[in-house]
Design a protein around this motif. Structure first.
Motif, PDB file in Angstrom:
ATOM      1  N   TYR A  20       0.840  -1.019   0.043  1.00  0.00           N
ATOM      2  CA  TYR A  20      -0.144  -0.045   0.099  1.00  0.00           C
ATOM      3  C   TYR A  20       0.751   1.275   0.032  1.00  0.00           C
ATOM      4  CZ  TYR A  20      -3.999  -3.092   1.157  1.00  0.00           C
ATOM      5  OH  TYR A  20      -4.924  -3.999   1.177  1.00  0.00           O
ATOM      6  N   PHE A  22       1.028   5.213   1.192  1.00  0.00           N
ATOM      7  CA  PHE A  22       0.281   6.065   2.209  1.00  0.00           C
ATOM      8  C   PHE A  22       1.011   7.592   2.070  1.00  0.00           C
ATOM      9  CE2 PHE A  22      -0.402   2.110   4.111  1.00  0.00           C
ATOM     10  CZ  PHE A  22      -1.662   2.100   4.478  1.00  0.00           C
ATOM     11  N   LYS A  29       5.513  10.436   1.121  1.00  0.00           N
ATOM     12  CA  LYS A  29       4.841   9.212   0.907  1.00  0.00           C
ATOM     13  C   LYS A  29       5.665   7.787   1.192  1.00  0.00           C
ATOM     14  CE  LYS A  29       2.378  10.616  -3.127  1.00  0.00           C
ATOM     15  NZ  LYS A  29       2.273  10.606  -4.686  1.00  0.00           N
ATOM     16  N   LEU A  38       3.589   0.648   9.551  1.00  0.00           N
ATOM     17  CA  LEU A  38       3.062   1.883   9.329  1.00  0.00           C
ATOM     18  C   LEU A  38       3.098   2.622  10.812  1.00  0.00           C
ATOM     19  CD1 LEU A  38       1.618   3.842   7.497  1.00  0.00           C
ATOM     20  CD2 LEU A  38      -0.459   2.880   8.207  1.00  0.00           C
ATOM     21  N   ILE A  46      -2.088  10.969   7.786  1.00  0.00           N
ATOM     22  CA  ILE A  46      -2.294  10.392   6.714  1.00  0.00           C
ATOM     23  C   ILE A  46      -3.329  11.214   6.302  1.00  0.00           C
ATOM     24  CG2 ILE A  46      -2.768   8.235   5.542  1.00  0.00           C
ATOM     25  CD1 ILE A  46      -1.659   6.623   7.851  1.00  0.00           C
ATOM     26  N   CYS A  49      -4.491   7.184   0.709  1.00  0.00           N
ATOM     27  CA  CYS A  49      -3.840   6.053   0.677  1.00  0.00           C
ATOM     28  C   CYS A  49      -4.248   5.446  -0.642  1.00  0.00           C
ATOM     29  CB  CYS A  49      -4.698   5.187   1.678  1.00  0.00           C
ATOM     30  SG  CYS A  49      -4.638   5.751   3.346  1.00  0.00           S
TER      31      CYS A  49
END
Length: 131
Positions: A20, A22, A29, A38, A46, A49
């Protein structure tokens, strides 16, 4: 989970991971494959996403169209194409989140189509999602 294979080799079985992306409020990023990696930093929020998607091509006997459409919808699929190849077969194309197909999608597809489905997919783009 530990298994012992031929020749006494020990195999460690884990659930597959999906990368993923974020984005934080400062526009930096980070790509994360393990949720534990994370970091929730009080100074960073954040703001966006993204998750990887695939374009899936499914060919099935026509009588299974309804259940396969339901399966793809339950897996957050977005229909791209729906055509009949001939009187007995249909072709469906869906954009699906990668995480929705890596664990048991294929088995479920084969189960609801009595084993008659064909399934192929190719990587697609990252798509934003809400957390």
């Amino acid at each position: 989970m530990h298994f012992v294979q031929e020749y006494g080799a020990q195999v460690i079985s884990t659930i597959p991971t999906v990368p993923y992306i974020f984005e934080y409020g400062d526009e930096s990023k980070v790509q994360i494959e393990n949720p534990a990696a994370l970091s929730f930093n009080a100074g960073k929020r954040i703001t966006a996403c993204w998750e990887p998607t695939v374009i899936a091509t499914i060919i099935i006997p026509s009588e299974y169209v309804g259940p396969v459409i339901m399966l793809c919808s339950e897996r957050r699929g977005e229909q791209q194409e729906y055509t009949f190849i001939d009187a007995n077969r249909a072709l469906l194309k869906y954009r699906l989140p990668l995480r929705e197909i890596i664990v048991d999608f294929y088995n479920e597809l084969k189960s609801i189509t009595s084993g008659y489905a064909t399934f192929d997919y190719e990587d697609s783009e990252y798509v934003s999602f809400s957390i």
